[in-house]
Design a protein around this motif. Structure first.
Motif, PDB file in Angstrom:
ATOM      1  N   GLU A   9       0.860  -1.168   0.000  1.00  0.00           N
ATOM      2  CA  GLU A   9       0.000   0.000   0.000  1.00  0.00           C
ATOM      3  C   GLU A   9       0.898   1.221   0.000  1.00  0.00           C
ATOM      4  O   GLU A   9       1.789   1.334   0.840  1.00  0.00           O
ATOM      5  CB  GLU A   9      -0.922   0.014   1.218  1.00  0.00           C
ATOM      6  N   PRO A  13      -2.059   8.921  -4.398  1.00  0.00           N
ATOM      7  CA  PRO A  13      -3.293   8.598  -5.121  1.00  0.00           C
ATOM      8  C   PRO A  13      -3.043   7.548  -6.208  1.00  0.00           C
ATOM      9  O   PRO A  13      -1.909   7.399  -6.700  1.00  0.00           O
ATOM     10  CB  PRO A  13      -3.700   9.933  -5.752  1.00  0.00           C
ATOM     11  N   VAL A  14      -4.096   6.867  -6.603  1.00  0.00           N
ATOM     12  CA  VAL A  14      -3.969   5.791  -7.582  1.00  0.00           C
ATOM     13  C   VAL A  14      -3.348   6.284  -8.886  1.00  0.00           C
ATOM     14  O   VAL A  14      -2.504   5.600  -9.471  1.00  0.00           O
ATOM     15  CB  VAL A  14      -5.325   5.073  -7.820  1.00  0.00           C
ATOM     16  N   TYR A  18       0.050   4.628 -10.546  1.00  0.00           N
ATOM     17  CA  TYR A  18      -0.054   4.074 -11.903  1.00  0.00           C
ATOM     18  C   TYR A  18       0.867   4.812 -12.868  1.00  0.00           C
ATOM     19  O   TYR A  18       1.615   4.192 -13.630  1.00  0.00           O
ATOM     20  CB  TYR A  18      -1.504   4.154 -12.399  1.00  0.00           C
ATOM     21  N   ASP A  68      -4.915   3.506 -14.464  1.00  0.00           N
ATOM     22  CA  ASP A  68      -5.305   3.474 -13.052  1.00  0.00           C
ATOM     23  C   ASP A  68      -5.829   2.120 -12.587  1.00  0.00           C
ATOM     24  O   ASP A  68      -6.274   1.995 -11.454  1.00  0.00           O
ATOM     25  CB  ASP A  68      -6.326   4.563 -12.716  1.00  0.00           C
ATOM     26  N   PHE A  88      -3.703  -1.789  -9.686  1.00  0.00           N
ATOM     27  CA  PHE A  88      -3.756  -0.606  -8.836  1.00  0.00           C
ATOM     28  C   PHE A  88      -5.180  -0.480  -8.304  1.00  0.00           C
ATOM     29  O   PHE A  88      -6.123  -0.414  -9.083  1.00  0.00           O
ATOM     30  CB  PHE A  88      -3.376   0.636  -9.641  1.00  0.00           C
ATOM     31  N   GLU A  89      -5.314  -0.459  -6.995  1.00  0.00           N
ATOM     32  CA  GLU A  89      -6.635  -0.356  -6.375  1.00  0.00           C
ATOM     33  C   GLU A  89      -6.681   0.862  -5.462  1.00  0.00           C
ATOM     34  O   GLU A  89      -5.871   0.995  -4.537  1.00  0.00           O
ATOM     35  CB  GLU A  89      -6.920  -1.617  -5.557  1.00  0.00           C
ATOM     36  N   ARG A  90      -7.607   1.740  -5.717  1.00  0.00           N
ATOM     37  CA  ARG A  90      -7.785   2.932  -4.891  1.00  0.00           C
ATOM     38  C   ARG A  90      -8.265   2.508  -3.513  1.00  0.00           C
ATOM     39  O   ARG A  90      -9.265   1.813  -3.378  1.00  0.00           O
ATOM     40  CB  ARG A  90      -8.805   3.865  -5.546  1.00  0.00           C
ATOM     41  N   HIS A  95      -4.281   6.981  -0.933  1.00  0.00           N
ATOM     42  CA  HIS A  95      -3.640   5.678  -0.736  1.00  0.00           C
ATOM     43  C   HIS A  95      -4.047   4.710  -1.844  1.00  0.00           C
ATOM     44  O   HIS A  95      -5.217   4.697  -2.250  1.00  0.00           O
ATOM     45  CB  HIS A  95      -4.011   5.069   0.616  1.00  0.00           C
ATOM     46  N   THR A  96      -3.090   3.888  -2.271  1.00  0.00           N
ATOM     47  CA  THR A  96      -3.321   2.934  -3.346  1.00  0.00           C
ATOM     48  C   THR A  96      -2.715   1.590  -2.978  1.00  0.00           C
ATOM     49  O   THR A  96      -1.596   1.531  -2.462  1.00  0.00           O
ATOM     50  CB  THR A  96      -2.661   3.430  -4.659  1.00  0.00           C
ATOM     51  N   ARG A  97      -3.435   0.532  -3.250  1.00  0.00           N
ATOM     52  CA  ARG A  97      -2.903  -0.819  -3.102  1.00  0.00           C
ATOM     53  C   ARG A  97      -2.352  -1.238  -4.469  1.00  0.00           C
ATOM     54  O   ARG A  97      -3.061  -1.162  -5.477  1.00  0.00           O
ATOM     55  CB  ARG A  97      -3.996  -1.785  -2.638  1.00  0.00           C
TER      56      ARG A  97
END
Length: 159
Positions: A9, A13-14, A18, A68, A88-90, A95-97
């Motif tokens: 994480e 931002p996503v 990305y 994204d 990429f997960e918002r 925060h982005t996973r």
């Protein structure tokens, strides 16, 4: 073929996470053993790696890319065989996973032993942690490519 899956994480931002990942030529800054990545065109990259004293050169092709969300690739030449996907997960606005899944086929005795003792898994985990540190320290991406590449489309990316 071994499968490696790592998730981190990141505190950006996503779109930032990305966008940075699309800057393939920056990979040597956070990927252990990657000496150089040359982007040949929107779909293809040439890699030079040196891992465990063994230098390899190979080409990859991006087969699916959705801004994204994901980038999926496979090797198309050289003696390194792999395919993978980064997603990429918002999590929230800041925060982005980032999840990396790779299938790697080892070749040669050094790589086969390294795989057996978990070297590939540890390297990928370290690469993901270094990516996290790299993007969080910079706070912004060094560039971006927002094009769409669809699976099966060989005519070039749709913009």
């Amino acid at each position: 073929m071994s499968t490696v899956k790592k998730t981190v994480e990141v505190d950006v931002p996503v779109h930032t996470a990305y966008n940075q990942w699309t800057q393939f030529e920056s990979f040597p800054k956070f990927m252990d053993g990657v000496e150089e990545v040359t982007q040949l065109d929107d779909r293809h990259n040439h890699w030079t790696t040196k891992i465990g004293g063994v230098q390899r050169e190979f080409d990859t092709e991006i087969v699916d890319q959705l801004p994204d969300e994901r980038i999926t690739w496979r090797t198309v030449s050289g003696d390194t065989k792999q395919r993978g996907s980064v997603r990429f997960e918002r999590v929230d606005d800041t925060h982005t996973r980032v999840e990396l899944v790779m299938d790697v086929e080892t070749s040669g005795p050094v790589e086969k032993v390294g795989d057996l003792i978990g070297s590939i898994d540890r390297r990928v985990k370290g690469d993901m942690e270094r990516f996290k540190k790299y993007i969080e320290e910079h706070g912004t991406e060094s560039g971006a490519w927002r094009g769409r590449i669809k699976p099966g489309d060989t005519s070039g990316p749709a913009l």
